[in-house]
Enzyme design. Structure first.
Site, PDB file in Angstrom:
ATOM      1  N   THR A 123     -12.378   5.823  10.573  1.00  0.00           N
ATOM      2  CA  THR A 123     -12.463   5.128  11.870  1.00  0.00           C
ATOM      3  C   THR A 123     -12.158   6.082  13.031  1.00  0.00           C
ATOM      4  O   THR A 123     -12.456   5.783  14.175  1.00  0.00           O
ATOM      5  CB  THR A 123     -11.509   3.915  11.907  1.00  0.00           C
ATOM      6  OG1 THR A 123     -10.261   4.323  11.353  1.00  0.00           O
ATOM      7  CG2 THR A 123     -12.049   2.762  11.109  1.00  0.00           C
ATOM      8  N   ASP A 154      -3.491   4.430  -1.756  1.00  0.00           N
ATOM      9  CA  ASP A 154      -4.414   4.864  -0.700  1.00  0.00           C
ATOM     10  C   ASP A 154      -4.378   6.387  -0.580  1.00  0.00           C
ATOM     11  O   ASP A 154      -3.740   6.922   0.316  1.00  0.00           O
ATOM     12  CB  ASP A 154      -3.972   4.176   0.606  1.00  0.00           C
ATOM     13  CG  ASP A 154      -4.802   4.570   1.813  1.00  0.00           C
ATOM     14  OD1 ASP A 154      -5.928   5.066   1.643  1.00  0.00           O
ATOM     15  OD2 ASP A 154      -4.311   4.379   2.946  1.00  0.00           O
ATOM     16  N   LYS A 197       0.843  -1.191   0.000  1.00  0.00           N
ATOM     17  CA  LYS A 197       0.000   0.000   0.000  1.00  0.00           C
ATOM     18  C   LYS A 197       0.880   1.243   0.000  1.00  0.00           C
ATOM     19  O   LYS A 197       1.748   1.395   0.850  1.00  0.00           O
ATOM     20  CB  LYS A 197      -0.911   0.025   1.229  1.00  0.00           C
ATOM     21  CG  LYS A 197      -1.822   1.248   1.261  1.00  0.00           C
ATOM     22  CD  LYS A 197      -2.822   1.164   2.391  1.00  0.00           C
ATOM     23  CE  LYS A 197      -2.301   1.700   3.698  1.00  0.00           C
ATOM     24  NZ  LYS A 197      -2.139   3.168   3.770  1.00  0.00           N
ATOM     25  N   ARG A 239       2.812  -0.937  10.924  1.00  0.00           N
ATOM     26  CA  ARG A 239       3.795  -0.941  12.014  1.00  0.00           C
ATOM     27  C   ARG A 239       4.129  -2.308  12.586  1.00  0.00           C
ATOM     28  O   ARG A 239       5.303  -2.546  12.905  1.00  0.00           O
ATOM     29  CB  ARG A 239       3.353   0.041  13.108  1.00  0.00           C
ATOM     30  CG  ARG A 239       3.593   1.484  12.679  1.00  0.00           C
ATOM     31  CD  ARG A 239       2.818   2.474  13.499  1.00  0.00           C
ATOM     32  NE  ARG A 239       1.398   2.421  13.191  1.00  0.00           N
ATOM     33  CZ  ARG A 239       0.502   3.297  13.645  1.00  0.00           C
ATOM     34  NH1 ARG A 239       0.891   4.285  14.431  1.00  0.00           N
ATOM     35  NH2 ARG A 239      -0.768   3.179  13.306  1.00  0.00           N
ATOM     36  N   ASP A 272     -13.403  14.593  -4.331  1.00  0.00           N
ATOM     37  CA  ASP A 272     -13.494  15.850  -5.084  1.00  0.00           C
ATOM     38  C   ASP A 272     -14.695  15.729  -6.009  1.00  0.00           C
ATOM     39  O   ASP A 272     -15.448  14.747  -5.929  1.00  0.00           O
ATOM     40  CB  ASP A 272     -12.179  16.081  -5.867  1.00  0.00           C
ATOM     41  CG  ASP A 272     -11.901  17.565  -6.093  1.00  0.00           C
ATOM     42  OD1 ASP A 272     -12.846  18.313  -6.447  1.00  0.00           O
ATOM     43  OD2 ASP A 272     -10.743  17.992  -5.922  1.00  0.00           O
ATOM     44  N   LYS A 316      -7.399   8.196  -0.855  1.00  0.00           N
ATOM     45  CA  LYS A 316      -8.738   8.593  -0.369  1.00  0.00           C
ATOM     46  C   LYS A 316      -9.263   9.804  -1.140  1.00  0.00           C
ATOM     47  O   LYS A 316      -9.495  10.878  -0.566  1.00  0.00           O
ATOM     48  CB  LYS A 316      -8.698   8.874   1.133  1.00  0.00           C
ATOM     49  CG  LYS A 316      -8.217   7.677   1.954  1.00  0.00           C
ATOM     50  CD  LYS A 316      -8.254   7.978   3.447  1.00  0.00           C
ATOM     51  CE  LYS A 316      -7.792   6.804   4.281  1.00  0.00           C
ATOM     52  NZ  LYS A 316      -6.355   6.495   4.173  1.00  0.00           N
TER      53      LYS A 316
HETATM   54  O1  C5P Z   1       0.713   0.825  11.124  1.00  0.00           O
HETATM   55  P1  C5P Z   1      -0.678   0.307  10.961  1.00  0.00           P
HETATM   56  O2  C5P Z   1      -0.745  -1.210  10.802  1.00  0.00           O
HETATM   57  O3  C5P Z   1      -1.626   0.833  12.023  1.00  0.00           O
HETATM   58  O4  C5P Z   1      -1.113   0.925   9.555  1.00  0.00           O
HETATM   59  C1  C5P Z   1      -2.415   0.917   9.048  1.00  0.00           C
HETATM   60  C2  C5P Z   1      -2.433   1.549   7.690  1.00  0.00           C
HETATM   61  O5  C5P Z   1      -3.785   1.627   7.254  1.00  0.00           O
HETATM   62  C3  C5P Z   1      -1.882   2.975   7.642  1.00  0.00           C
HETATM   63  O6  C5P Z   1      -1.249   3.132   6.378  1.00  0.00           O
HETATM   64  C4  C5P Z   1      -3.112   3.849   7.725  1.00  0.00           C
HETATM   65  O7  C5P Z   1      -2.944   5.060   7.029  1.00  0.00           O
HETATM   66  C5  C5P Z   1      -4.157   2.987   7.015  1.00  0.00           C
HETATM   67  N1  C5P Z   1      -5.534   3.237   7.442  1.00  0.00           N
HETATM   68  C6  C5P Z   1      -5.956   3.127   8.754  1.00  0.00           C
HETATM   69  N2  C5P Z   1      -7.254   3.378   9.096  1.00  0.00           N
HETATM   70  C7  C5P Z   1      -8.150   3.718   8.165  1.00  0.00           C
HETATM   71  C8  C5P Z   1      -7.761   3.806   6.828  1.00  0.00           C
HETATM   72  C9  C5P Z   1      -6.420   3.563   6.494  1.00  0.00           C
HETATM   73  O8  C5P Z   1      -5.161   2.814   9.626  1.00  0.00           O
HETATM   74  N3  C5P Z   1      -9.411   3.928   8.522  1.00  0.00           N
END
Ligand code: C5P
Length: 251
Positions: free
Chosen positions: A134, A70, A43, A229, A75, A72
């Site tokens: 979220t 990603d 991603k 992460r 527009d 999002k």
């Molecule tokens: O590091 P982690 O596993 O929390 O990363 C989650 C990924 O998903 C990040 O790139 C974050 O921007 C993305 N994301 C999210 N929540 C959302 C939409 C996208 O954590 N509602």
């Protein structure tokens, strides 16, 4: 990614690694470290995209990877459709828009994806929608969006249905919402879920409001997991990647 049969995909194709490290070089090193372990999907979020530019998508594609872009998009329909075209020309296989951008915008994005598939002779890129971020609380839904009739879950369900009616392949959602969306939109509708933590590491939430293990997320109906992460922040990203895959296999 085939939008019609997400559940017949191999486990590797259902794990999307978020390339959220600070520099382009670090993200590319992460990719090189994971490729021999079966990495197939990555991603590219806003920070890497804006740092590296669209050529990063082509580059990752030449490494044999499917790329979820990603950004999002949110527009007017014409601007989103033109951006969808640019991203697909650059190699995006999966990309997202905000469902709150409206039905017409989603329809035009989807129409553009189908037109690009015809022009390029490729399978269509899957377009998915973000329903309600979220990070949105029930209170913010009432005060910021003046949505007093529906709870956040009802609002998410409504937007997921509109997304499906507009012809899109699925939504980005929390794993807690995946079951609700599966009931409303079916098992083949993509439910791509972030907020995943390894079974022995669920106390590590970072900025995620709620976290789930890979097994619980898949059992709740997630079709794909986005993991950042827990993999790139680990002392051994390759080992963590393999552990996520191994946990997914037990679901
Ligand atoms: O590091 P982690 O596993 O929390 O990363 C989650 C990924 O998903 C990040 O790139 C974050 O921007 C993305 N994301 C999210 N929540 C959302 C939409 C996208 O954590 N509602």
């Amino acid at each position: 990614m085939n939008p019609t049969t997400p559940l017949t995909l191999s486990i590797n194709d259902r794990l999307i690694v978020a390339l959220d490290l600070p520099t382009v070089a670090e993200n590319l090193a992460l990719v090189q470290g994971l490729l021999p372990h079966g990495l197939t999907h990555v991603k590219v979020g806003m920070s890497l995209f804006y740092e590296a530019g669209p050529s990063i998508i082509k580059h990752l594609k030449t490494l044999g990877l499917a790329v979820f872009v990603d950004l999002k998009l949110h527009d007017i329909p014409n601007t989103v459709a033109r951006t969808v075209e640019v991203l697909i020309r650059n190699g995006a296989t999966l990309l997202n828009v905000h469902a709150q951008g409206g039905f017409e915008m989603m329809q035009q994005a989807q129409a553009k994806s189908l037109a690009m598939a015809e022009e390029l002779g490729n399978p269509p890129a899957s377009i998915i929608a973000v329903t309600l971020l979220t990070s949105f609380t029930a209170e913010a839904l009432k005060t910021d969006l003046q949505q007093t009739q529906l709870s956040p879950q009802q609002y998410v369900e409504h937007l997921a249905k509109r997304t499906q009616e507009a012809g899109l392949a699925g939504v980005v959602c929390s794993a807690q919402e995946a079951g609700l969306i599966e009931k409303a939109c079916g098992a083949d509708f993509l439910k791509i879920t972030p907020g995943i933590r390894l079974a022995d590491d669920t106390e590590r939430q970072d900025d995620q409001a709620r976290v789930l293990t890979p097994v619980s997320a898949l059992r709740q109906g997630a079709t794909h997991l986005v993991v950042g992460r827990p993999i790139y922040g680990s002392a051994s990203p390759a080992e963590a990647f393999e552990r996520v895959l191994a946990e997914m296999k037990t679901a």
